[in-house]
Design a protein around this motif. Structure first.
Motif, PDB file in Angstrom:
ATOM      1  N   PRO A  34      -4.551 -16.570  38.832  1.00 18.35           N
ATOM      2  CA  PRO A  34      -4.443 -16.548  37.956  1.00 18.35           C
ATOM      3  C   PRO A  34      -3.072 -17.738  37.295  1.00 18.35           C
ATOM      4  O   PRO A  34      -3.120 -18.514  36.530  1.00 18.35           O
ATOM      5  CB  PRO A  34      -4.022 -15.425  37.278  1.00 18.35           C
ATOM      6  N   GLU A  36     -17.361 -12.758  37.544  1.00 15.10           N
ATOM      7  CA  GLU A  36     -16.815 -11.715  38.602  1.00 15.10           C
ATOM      8  C   GLU A  36     -15.551 -11.037  38.386  1.00 15.10           C
ATOM      9  O   GLU A  36     -14.886 -11.615  37.105  1.00 15.10           O
ATOM     10  CB  GLU A  36     -16.409 -13.558  39.991  1.00 15.10           C
ATOM     11  N   SER A  37     -14.397 -10.593  39.185  1.00 13.84           N
ATOM     12  CA  SER A  37     -13.877  -9.643  39.071  1.00 13.84           C
ATOM     13  C   SER A  37     -12.268 -10.881  38.428  1.00 13.84           C
ATOM     14  O   SER A  37     -12.808 -11.997  39.200  1.00 13.84           O
ATOM     15  CB  SER A  37     -13.421  -8.302  40.138  1.00 13.84           C
ATOM     16  N   GLY A  38     -11.719 -10.127  37.315  1.00 10.45           N
ATOM     17  CA  GLY A  38     -10.518 -11.556  37.448  1.00 10.45           C
ATOM     18  C   GLY A  38     -10.889 -12.163  36.366  1.00 10.45           C
ATOM     19  O   GLY A  38      -9.698 -12.845  36.328  1.00 10.45           O
ATOM     20  N   CYS A  39     -11.796 -12.225  35.260  1.00 10.92           N
ATOM     21  CA  CYS A  39     -12.339 -13.413  34.709  1.00 10.92           C
ATOM     22  C   CYS A  39     -11.509 -12.900  33.256  1.00 10.92           C
ATOM     23  O   CYS A  39     -12.042 -13.679  32.498  1.00 10.92           O
ATOM     24  CB  CYS A  39     -13.775 -13.701  34.832  1.00 10.92           C
ATOM     25  N   GLY A  40     -11.315 -11.977  33.356  1.00  9.25           N
ATOM     26  CA  GLY A  40     -10.375 -11.243  32.146  1.00  9.25           C
ATOM     27  C   GLY A  40     -11.803 -10.361  31.051  1.00  9.25           C
ATOM     28  O   GLY A  40     -11.384  -9.728  29.792  1.00  9.25           O
ATOM     29  N   LYS A  41     -12.196 -10.055  31.755  1.00  8.49           N
ATOM     30  CA  LYS A  41     -13.494  -9.301  30.482  1.00  8.49           C
ATOM     31  C   LYS A  41     -12.381  -7.652  30.055  1.00  8.49           C
ATOM     32  O   LYS A  41     -12.578  -7.579  29.032  1.00  8.49           O
ATOM     33  CB  LYS A  41     -13.955  -8.540  31.594  1.00  8.49           C
ATOM     34  N   PHE A  57      -0.108 -12.567  29.962  1.00 12.21           N
ATOM     35  CA  PHE A  57       0.631 -11.861  30.633  1.00 12.21           C
ATOM     36  C   PHE A  57       1.925 -13.161  30.750  1.00 12.21           C
ATOM     37  O   PHE A  57       1.538 -14.134  31.320  1.00 12.21           O
ATOM     38  CB  PHE A  57       0.012 -11.557  31.273  1.00 12.21           C
ATOM     39  N   ASP A  64      -2.528  -3.402  28.541  1.00 10.12           N
ATOM     40  CA  ASP A  64      -1.339  -3.324  28.808  1.00 10.12           C
ATOM     41  C   ASP A  64       0.302  -4.492  29.011  1.00 10.12           C
ATOM     42  O   ASP A  64      -0.339  -5.394  29.190  1.00 10.12           O
ATOM     43  CB  ASP A  64      -1.349  -3.445  30.564  1.00 10.12           C
ATOM     44  N   VAL A  89      -9.061  -7.238  29.987  1.00 10.45           N
ATOM     45  CA  VAL A  89      -8.335  -7.842  29.157  1.00 10.45           C
ATOM     46  C   VAL A  89      -8.896  -8.005  27.679  1.00 10.45           C
ATOM     47  O   VAL A  89      -8.352  -7.917  26.518  1.00 10.45           O
ATOM     48  CB  VAL A  89      -7.356  -8.488  29.271  1.00 10.45           C
ATOM     49  N   VAL A 133      -0.079 -15.262  32.372  1.00 12.08           N
ATOM     50  CA  VAL A 133      -0.709 -15.302  33.277  1.00 12.08           C
ATOM     51  C   VAL A 133      -2.641 -15.759  31.522  1.00 12.08           C
ATOM     52  O   VAL A 133      -2.015 -14.838  30.655  1.00 12.08           O
ATOM     53  CB  VAL A 133      -1.525 -14.003  33.558  1.00 12.08           C
ATOM     54  N   LEU A 182       4.832 -13.352  32.664  1.00  8.78           N
ATOM     55  CA  LEU A 182       5.164 -12.359  34.133  1.00  8.78           C
ATOM     56  C   LEU A 182       6.152 -13.272  34.273  1.00  8.78           C
ATOM     57  O   LEU A 182       7.142 -14.250  34.456  1.00  8.78           O
ATOM     58  CB  LEU A 182       4.461 -12.079  34.921  1.00  8.78           C
TER      59      LEU A 182
END
Ligand code: ADP
Ligand code: MG
Length: 379
Positions: free
Chosen positions: A328, A58-63, A30, A75, A65, A37, A32
């Motif tokens: 990130p 864990e949350s935010g590890c790219g699963k 991404f 997105d 995406v 990211v 931005l």
């Protein structure tokens, strides 16, 4: 119930030994305003026919995406920057007739030169024509999400949405499609499907909505179901029912499943193999029992320590993974896990990204602790 209406496999896959999905060097970014990211980095994964691969981390590890990259659903402004998403090539429409148009064929020929290692009988969705990707999405690879409300429309009955999904890909009359939708709703455990088919999503409970979404995903008999945290929003009892449902449907439909979850307990129930992701990378992958019994990457070890064991006193506080997933924009150099790792080797782990080590049983781990020529040897 008329089971004959359910989708069935009419033809054998081109090569039964082929995987249904093979990711190679996948990188999704991404860009931005404030920074970049790197959501997915150099991901190599494979899912065999009928196999369940759990992707954990864990949350935010790219699963998510990573999963969305497979189907071209990232997105904006996310973009696949590199790598391939191989899937079996669709069979030609009729003998002798190619499904691809001229531009796609030219593109294919160009790629064949650029990518001499293209697996035979497979196409790369990352560079395929959008038309081709749309043909695969929903029909051969379907996806269900954590929150059914993001993929079900509030404005239409669940029946009309499933019928639309069916008729988009298959040449059935409205009545035939409706009959199949009723059968599917019954198969996923929705009571009185003849009546419920005309319900709007908001008239159903969370568990029933999730079942309706699974019915929609199954409507064209996909080879691969990608389920992204399918039970996270549900209570424990409903979660268990949905997981059981997925297992029985998998057998019936001979599907492969990519099950994305932050919950290792869920992975343990369903998976044949597990891939552990940390900050966009797969840091370890292997067969479920092996990985749970003998986790090698310090991140996997820490994740497993945070899971309640059967029989262990529920009141004992479990050790969460030390520290937090970094922002990130501020990815640590070298091994991205080094600043949270109990086995951190200064000057080594923080300088270069660790290589992927494959052990004799096909288990893969990205960690210098397992490098053969490592001065530190195995632990
Ligand atoms: N639409 C987006 N715009 C910008 N960054 C995003 C977007 N979606 C995800 N990301 C970033 O990509 C990384 C991976 O996110 P995600 O795949 O959702 O993680 P997971 O599913 O493992 O919780 C995170 O750093 C997240 O902030
Ligand atoms: Mg996610």
């Amino acid at each position: 119930m008329d089971y004959a209406m359910l989708p069935t496999r009419t033809s054998e896959p081109p090569n039964a030994a082929q995987p249904v999905l093979r990711l190679r060097g996948l990188r999704t970014q991404f860009q931005l305003e404030d920074g970049v990211v790197n959501a997915v980095e150099e991901v190599d994964l494979e899912i065999g026919r009928g196999e369940t691969l759990a992707v954990v981390g864990e949350s935010g590890c790219g699963k998510s995406v990573m999963a969305r990259s497979v189907l071209g659903l990232v997105d904006r402004p996310g973009k696949i920057m590199a790598g391939q998403v191989w899937v079996p090539a669709p069979p030609p429409r009729e003998p002798g007739e190619r499904r691809l148009g001229f531009r796609a064929r030219r593109e294919e020929a160009r790629r064949a030169k650029v990518l001499p290692d293209a697996p035979p009988g497979m196409i790369d969705l990352a560079t395929a024509e959008p038309e081709l990707v749309r043909g695969v999405r929903g029909k051969r690879i379907a996806m269900v999400f954590q929150e059914p409300m993001t993929s079900l429309s509030m404005m239409h009955t669940i029946g009309n949405q499933i019928i639309e999904a069916i008729t988009l890909h298959e040449n059935l009359t409205k009545d035939q499609a409706r009959q199949r939708a009723i059968d599917l709703l019954g198969r996923v455990g929705i009571p009185s499907p003849e009546q419920r088919i005309d319900a709007y999503p908001f008239q159903l409970s969370g568990g029933m909505r999730q079942r309706a979404m699974i019915a929609m995903a199954l409507s064209c008999g996909p080879e691969l179901l990608i389920a992204d945290e399918p039970t996270t929003a549900l209570d424990v009892t409903t979660q268990a029912q949905i997981l059981e449902l997925l297992t029985s449907l998998q057998d019936e439909f001979e599907m492969s499943i990519m099950l994305i979850t932050h919950d290792l307990g869920v992975a343990a129930q369903l998976a044949d193999r597990v891939a552990v992701m940390y900050l966009g990378r797969v840091v370890e992958q292997g067969e479920l029992r092996r990985l749970f019994a003998e986790p090698r990457h310090p991140y996997t070890q820490a994740l497993l320590r945070s899971v309640p064991k059967l029989g262990r006193d529920r009141n004992v506080r479990l050790a969460p993974v030390r520290g937090i997933v970094p922002h990130p924009y501020h990815r640590p150099s070298g091994c991205p896990f080094h600043d949270r790792c109990d086995s951190f080797i200064p000057g080594r782990c923080d300088t270069a990204p660790p290589p992927v080590i494959t052990t004799d049983d096909g288990h893969q781990v990205r960690c210098v602790l397992y490098q053969e020529d490592s001065d530190d040897g195995h632990r």
